[in-house]
Design an enzyme around this catalytic site. Structure first.
Site, short mmCIF file in Angstrom:
data_model
loop_
_atom_site.label_atom_id
_atom_site.label_comp_id
_atom_site.label_asym_id
_atom_site.label_seq_id
_atom_site.Cartn_x
_atom_site.Cartn_y
_atom_site.Cartn_z
N CYS A 29 91.13 45.09 9.32
CA CYS A 29 92.59 44.38 8.98
C CYS A 29 92.62 43.84 7.44
O CYS A 29 92.69 42.67 7.16
CB CYS A 29 92.60 43.24 9.64
SG CYS A 29 92.93 43.69 11.69
N GLU B 133 58.65 50.26 -5.39
CA GLU B 133 59.37 49.89 -3.99
C GLU B 133 60.59 50.70 -3.95
O GLU B 133 61.89 50.02 -3.96
CB GLU B 133 59.57 48.49 -3.92
CG GLU B 133 58.29 47.57 -4.12
CD GLU B 133 58.71 45.96 -4.17
OE1 GLU B 133 57.87 45.29 -3.66
OE2 GLU B 133 59.72 45.72 -4.96
N PRO B 134 60.47 51.90 -3.98
CA PRO B 134 62.06 52.69 -3.81
C PRO B 134 62.39 52.31 -2.30
O PRO B 134 61.57 52.47 -1.43
CB PRO B 134 61.69 53.94 -4.08
CG PRO B 134 60.13 54.20 -3.65
CD PRO B 134 59.57 52.78 -3.93
N GLY B 135 63.76 52.23 -2.15
CA GLY B 135 64.51 52.15 -0.82
C GLY B 135 65.58 53.18 -0.86
O GLY B 135 65.30 54.36 0.04
N ARG B 136 66.57 52.84 -1.51
CA ARG B 136 67.64 53.79 -1.55
C ARG B 136 67.41 55.28 -1.57
O ARG B 136 67.90 56.18 -1.08
CB ARG B 136 68.68 53.42 -2.87
CG ARG B 136 69.79 54.12 -2.82
CD ARG B 136 70.63 53.91 -3.96
NE ARG B 136 70.63 52.63 -4.47
CZ ARG B 136 71.82 51.80 -4.18
NH1 ARG B 136 72.92 51.96 -3.80
NH2 ARG B 136 71.62 50.58 -4.65
N TYR C 243 71.60 51.03 2.72
CA TYR C 243 72.63 49.70 2.71
C TYR C 243 73.88 49.97 3.46
O TYR C 243 74.96 49.46 2.94
CB TYR C 243 73.02 49.36 1.45
CG TYR C 243 71.50 49.10 0.62
CD1 TYR C 243 70.63 47.88 0.93
CD2 TYR C 243 71.09 50.10 -0.59
CE1 TYR C 243 69.65 47.90 0.21
CE2 TYR C 243 69.75 49.81 -0.93
CZ TYR C 243 69.03 48.68 -0.95
OH TYR C 243 67.99 48.49 -1.39
N TYR D 201 80.80 46.68 -4.03
CA TYR D 201 80.53 47.26 -5.32
C TYR D 201 81.57 48.20 -5.82
O TYR D 201 81.12 48.83 -6.78
CB TYR D 201 79.24 47.91 -5.22
CG TYR D 201 77.82 47.24 -4.32
CD1 TYR D 201 77.45 45.89 -4.74
CD2 TYR D 201 77.48 47.44 -3.20
CE1 TYR D 201 76.83 45.12 -3.60
CE2 TYR D 201 76.55 47.09 -2.47
CZ TYR D 201 76.17 45.84 -3.04
OH TYR D 201 75.22 45.20 -2.18
N GLY E 150 64.59 50.84 -7.23
CA GLY E 150 66.05 50.99 -7.94
C GLY E 150 66.51 52.40 -8.50
O GLY E 150 67.63 52.21 -8.99
#
Ligand code: LLP
Length: 467
Positions: A395, A320-323, A425, A368, A277
């Site tokens: 559209c 658990e870092p992702g971003r 993401y 978001y 996070g």
């Protein structure tokens, strides 16, 4: 409203220039070449566009590896036995973006892989990541996903409900296995960049509540099942978090439950996981994100202090870092199409710059209200800046890529536009809305390009349609 104000409707900043740091918005290798075009990983973006088309996600391999390595090193140092701690593992959260090459790279850099579905698990396994170095999450895992995890010897299944304790125990027993499990605990900490990505308050779907006693109940059930091995407790409080204080509160709560269980049952869980996070900078207006060293130091400090106060031995700790590993490593390259000048209600004007992608390759602004920035990537310009909005080709009027950015007034069809910080993401949440094929992921390094995920074709889409 005054006429002067109306003439300049929206203060929009230009994208920060690439500065070669890991805390800015651009991958560290990005710079402007002699004639003003962006060069990433030693490759001129114009060559990328000619060779591979746009839109495309462009991933700087050295940047991603560097971020992965920085986490591995920072956590190894901060949690070393010499520091009074019991070691740490960093799991790369594959949901941010996973491909076989990326899983292999993070594995080579000393990370483990956190998966949330059978699909992510399959990619990590295909990359050769050992099952013991993979974790499986999910609030509604299928039996097939649990069986795949068990059969590949996944190091931990993070159980998310009381019902799941039963299912995992049964599936393990049927196979003569003992399943290593962690309990996902919701600590009541409310953190994160947006309501939809905060995960540890009470009124949401994840985990087992600490305050209601559900987490403790799961712990007791697991301890009573011979087919389950209780590895530890897990907490993930949310995403795009810049302030580390929430992690410290959550860590204390988790360590408190661990100590309570030890006092009541004599079983001291060997591990805790404090989730991911950590935030990143998307625009020049974002604050400077915490570095891996700062994150590791903060977490090591709270674990050491809390365990001393509680009188328990320190656990092994994972995160658990992702971003913060893949997010800043990629940019999206678009080609500008239509440019339209729009008169606003207040008399001001906004330039709408349409690109050849949009909410199908980056849903984050629509989902978001996430802010991004953009720059003309194929040239520099001395033209006056105008207040611009970068929009896609879908559209929907909410199909916005960059809500507000200063772009040169001569921005025109055919220009390449780069949007930084799209590695996390972006592709992983991409869709085929309006039957738009999803863009490729191109890795660049030392002047070479490698296609990690190829561009989807209309044939791919038609092949799914059974007529
Ligand atoms: N661990 C768990 C259990 C998670 O649920 C997540 C993210 C992570 C780790 C990784 O978090 P990160 O370090 O990447 O922030 N689609 C949203 C983010 C959803 C995050 C879901 N869980 C977005 O685009 O902002």
């Amino acid at each position: 409203m005054s006429a002067a104000h109306a003439a300049a409707p929206r203060p929009a900043e230009p994208a920060p220039e690439p500065d070669g740091t890991s805390t800015g918005v651009w991958p560290t290798s990005v710079r402007r070449g002699d004639d003003g075009a962006l060069v990433v990983g030693g490759v001129d973006v114009r060559d990328l566009a000619v060779e591979h088309g746009t839109p495309a996600y462009v991933l700087d391999e050295a940047d991603l590896r560097g971020r992965a390595r920085a986490y591995a090193r920072a956590f190894a140092a901060a949690f070393a036995p010499e520091a009074g701690l019991a070691g740490a593992d960093v799991y790369y959260a594959g949901k941010a973006f996973l491909s076989v090459a990326v899983a292999r790279w993070v594995h080579e850099e000393g990370l483990r892989v956190d998966t949330a579905t059978g699909g992510e698990l399959a990619v990590a396994l295909r990359a050769g990541v050992p099952g013991a170095h993979i974790g499986l999450h999910g609030n509604n895992k299928s039996a097939e996903e649990i069986v795949a995890a068990l059969e590949h010897g996944v190091g931990r299944i993070v159980v998310d409900s009381l019902a799941e304790v039963d299912v995992v125990a049964r599936l393990a027993a049927e196979r003569g296995l003992r399943a290593p499990v962690m309990v996902r605990v919701t600590t009541g900490v409310h953190a994160g960049g947006h309501e939809f990505i905060a995960t540890a308050h009470e009124d949401q779907k994840f985990g087992l509540s600490l305050t209601s006693g559900a987490a403790r109940k799961a712990v007791d059930e697991i301890l009573a099942r011979p087919d389950l091995e209780l590895v530890g407790l897990h907490s993930h409080i949310g995403s795009q978090i810049m302030d580390l204080a929430g992690f410290e509160v959550a860590a204390r709560a988790v360590l408190g439950l661990r100590a309570q269980v030890a006092a009541d049952t004599g079983y001291l869980m060997p591990e805790i996981d404090l989730g991911g996070g950590y935030g990143i900078a998307y625009t020049g207006a974002d604050s400077t994100p915490p570095t891996p060293e700062e994150v590791a130091a903060a977490l090591a400090g709270v674990v050491r202090r809390a365990c001393a106060e509680l009188g328990t031995a320190v656990p092994r700790v994972s995160v658990e870092p992702g971003r913060s590993i893949v997010g800043p490593s990629a940019l999206t390259l678009y080609t500008v199409g239509t440019v339209k000048d729009v008169q606003l209600d207040d008399g001001g004007r906004r330039t709408y710059v349409s690109v050849d992608g949009g909410m199908s390759d980056n849903i984050r602004p629509a989902l978001y209200e996430a802010d991004y920035t953009a720059t003309i990537a194929s040239r520099t310009s001395a033209a006056e800046p105008v207040a611009a909005r970068v929009v896609g080709k879908h559209c929907e009027s909410g199909d916005i890529v960059v809500r507000g950015v200063a772009l040169p007034a001569d921005v025109a069809a055919g220009d390449l536009l780069a949007v930084p910080a799209t590695g996390a993401y972006g592709r992983s949440m991409a869709s085929n809305y309006n039957l738009v094929p999803r863009p490729p992921v191109l890795a660049v390094r030392d002047g070479a390009v490698r296609v990690l995920v190829r561009r989807e074709t209309l044939e791919d889409l038609l092949a799914l349609d059974q007529g």
